[in-house]
Write a protein that holds these residues in place. Structure first.
Motif, short mmCIF file in Angstrom:
data_model
loop_
_atom_site.label_atom_id
_atom_site.label_comp_id
_atom_site.label_asym_id
_atom_site.label_seq_id
_atom_site.Cartn_x
_atom_site.Cartn_y
_atom_site.Cartn_z
N ALA A 1 115.31 90.56 -7.87
CA ALA A 1 116.20 89.81 -8.75
C ALA A 1 115.44 88.83 -9.64
O ALA A 1 115.90 88.50 -10.74
CB ALA A 1 117.24 89.07 -7.93
N LEU A 2 114.28 88.38 -9.17
CA LEU A 2 113.47 87.42 -9.93
C LEU A 2 112.46 88.09 -10.84
O LEU A 2 111.72 87.40 -11.55
CB LEU A 2 112.74 86.47 -8.97
N ALA A 3 112.40 89.41 -10.85
CA ALA A 3 111.46 90.11 -11.71
C ALA A 3 111.79 89.87 -13.18
O ALA A 3 112.97 89.74 -13.54
CB ALA A 3 111.48 91.61 -11.41
N PRO A 4 110.80 89.80 -14.04
CA PRO A 4 111.05 89.52 -15.46
C PRO A 4 112.05 90.47 -16.11
O PRO A 4 112.86 90.05 -16.94
CB PRO A 4 109.66 89.65 -16.10
N GLU A 5 112.03 91.74 -15.72
CA GLU A 5 112.92 92.72 -16.33
C GLU A 5 114.39 92.41 -16.02
O GLU A 5 115.25 92.43 -16.92
CB GLU A 5 112.58 94.13 -15.85
N GLN A 6 114.69 92.17 -14.74
CA GLN A 6 116.06 91.85 -14.35
C GLN A 6 116.48 90.51 -14.94
O GLN A 6 117.62 90.34 -15.40
CB GLN A 6 116.20 91.82 -12.82
N ASN B 1 107.23 87.18 -6.99
CA ASN B 1 107.70 86.70 -8.29
C ASN B 1 107.96 85.19 -8.32
O ASN B 1 108.14 84.61 -9.40
CB ASN B 1 108.95 87.46 -8.73
N LEU B 2 107.95 84.57 -7.15
CA LEU B 2 108.09 83.11 -7.12
C LEU B 2 106.96 82.43 -7.89
O LEU B 2 107.13 81.32 -8.41
CB LEU B 2 108.08 82.59 -5.68
N ALA B 3 105.82 83.07 -7.94
CA ALA B 3 104.67 82.48 -8.63
C ALA B 3 104.96 82.24 -10.10
O ALA B 3 104.34 81.37 -10.73
CB ALA B 3 103.44 83.38 -8.47
N ASP B 4 105.92 82.98 -10.67
CA ASP B 4 106.24 82.84 -12.08
C ASP B 4 107.54 82.09 -12.33
O ASP B 4 107.94 81.91 -13.49
CB ASP B 4 106.33 84.22 -12.73
N VAL B 5 108.20 81.64 -11.26
CA VAL B 5 109.43 80.86 -11.42
C VAL B 5 109.05 79.43 -11.79
O VAL B 5 108.16 78.84 -11.19
CB VAL B 5 110.25 80.89 -10.12
N GLU C 1 111.80 78.90 4.39
CA GLU C 1 111.01 78.40 3.28
C GLU C 1 110.45 79.62 2.55
O GLU C 1 109.90 80.53 3.16
CB GLU C 1 109.86 77.52 3.77
N LEU C 2 110.64 79.64 1.25
CA LEU C 2 110.23 80.79 0.44
C LEU C 2 108.89 80.52 -0.22
O LEU C 2 108.68 79.48 -0.83
CB LEU C 2 111.29 81.08 -0.63
N THR C 3 107.97 81.46 -0.09
CA THR C 3 106.63 81.31 -0.65
C THR C 3 106.27 82.56 -1.46
O THR C 3 106.85 83.63 -1.26
CB THR C 3 105.58 81.12 0.46
N ARG D 1 112.36 75.70 -8.00
CA ARG D 1 111.90 75.82 -6.62
C ARG D 1 111.86 74.46 -5.93
O ARG D 1 112.39 74.30 -4.84
CB ARG D 1 110.50 76.45 -6.58
N ASP D 2 111.21 73.49 -6.60
CA ASP D 2 111.01 72.22 -5.90
C ASP D 2 112.28 71.40 -5.77
O ASP D 2 112.37 70.54 -4.90
CB ASP D 2 109.88 71.40 -6.53
#
Length: 348
Positions: free
Chosen positions: A284-289, A116-120, A108-110, A125-126
């Motif tokens: 990979a989830l960073a805004p720049e990438q 960076n999940l906080a901004d996905v 489970e990813l948190t 995610r759900d």
């Protein structure tokens, strides 16, 4: 053939000898080698340049790529769950829906582990019940030739209009959006959770069908040659490429919403080097990438803080316009849905 970003010759040689398959996870962890999966073509080119190469350079990591299909990669993860052979499966829908149903297979990813999940956007995610996270997406809408269609198309329901007789291309099982198309039809029939109603509704669409397509390349040619006037459940970025190439067409995000094709990261629960994998997913989830990849493909990306070029963003359905499919209601019945569609709708 699997290819490493750095020790290319060595890894290519061992792959040819069949040794990558038996490369123990603990050895890979010690050498900071990550075996992951990937689809080829332009996607691989941009993904390597924007995501893999920078991470490899910054962290001394070597990537080995396994090609094939999402079904193969998931089966591999299940068989080798106690000693994962694939460090980071990169899965597509609907295979990812089967993956999250296997108990204790993936973490489970948190945001504690992957900040960076906080901004996905939540939908990426759900939909996976937090057992995976989407990297990028394609919106599946409706492309139509304005010189072959009498009335503007604005909704999925418009496809049943008799004026479209013999003009529609619709997705078959291997096209990437058939299950979503079935569930859209079910919703139009009055029950968006009953796939059988979707099959029955699609039987009513048969007079309007020119062909059930299996690949996007089929659609490109048929639309260009005016052998069909409408492509339903077709990717936005492919549609815009046709329009930019001279097809007098329009791509529509239907009023009910557009299904999404997503590639997602799945971190094995029993992996000895999970911290490195989580660090990579976060990178990979960073805004720049995300922004660089979205602009290069071009496709939608999942981090809400990634800012795409206006010309790209204008051609992609925002996350809030994506259609949520009731995957849990059909996940265990994919085989039956495929069989009934093939026998009663596509071939019937």
């Amino acid at each position: 053939m699997p290819i490493s970003l750095t020790r290319r010759h060595f890894l290519a040689t061992t792959a040819a000898a069949g040794l990558i398959t038996g490369f123990p996870a603990i050895v890979r962890a010690q050498s900071k080698t990550i075996v992951t999966t990937l689809f080829g073509g332009a996607y691989e080119e941009h993904y390597r340049r924007i995501v893999l190469d920078p991470f490899a350079a910054a962290h001394g990591v070597e990537f080995v790529i396994k090609y094939g299909s999402a079904d193969e990669w998931l089966n591999n993860a299940i068989v080798n769950r106690n000693d994962p052979e694939i460090d980071l499966p990169f899965l597509s829908l609907p295979v990812a829906m089967r993956a999250i149903r296997v108990p204790d297979l993936f973490l489970e990813l948190t945001p504690n582990d992957v900040p960076n999940l906080a901004d996905v956007h939540p939908i990426f995610r759900d939909v996976y019940e937090n057992k995976a996270v989407g990297f990028n997406y394609v919106d599946y809408g409706i492309l139509y030739r304005e010189d072959m269609v009498e009335k503007p198309i604005t909704s999925w329901a418009d496809l049943w209009d008799p004026s479209l007789a013999g003009k529609i291309l619709a997705p078959a099982a291997s096209a990437g959006s058939m299950y979503e198309f079935v569930m859209i039809a079910a919703k139009l029939a009055g029950d968006g959770s009953d796939w059988t109603k979707g099959v029955e509704k699609l039987k009513e669409l048969k007079p309007n069908i020119a062909r059930w397509f299996n690949t996007s390349n089929e659609v490109d040619g048929l639309i260009q040659r005016k052998e069909a006037g409408v492509a339903a459940g077709f990717g936005g970025f492919r549609s815009h490429a046709l329009i930019d190439g001279g097809v007098p067409g329009k791509f529509v995000i239907p009023s009910e919403g557009a299904p999404m094709g997503v590639l997602s990261y799945h971190v094995p629960a029993n992996h000895p080097n999970r911290d490195l994998l989580l660090e990579f997913v976060n990178f990979a989830l960073a805004p720049e990438q995300q922004a660089a990849f979205g602009n290069a493909m071009p496709t939608g990306v999942t981090n809400s803080k990634a800012v795409l070029d206006p010309a790209v963003a204008s051609k992609i359905a925002p996350a809030d316009q994506l259609l949520r499919i009731d995957w849990p209601s059909i996940q265990s019945q994919f085989t039956e849905i495929t069989q009934r569609m093939q026998q009663e709708v596509i071939s019937g």
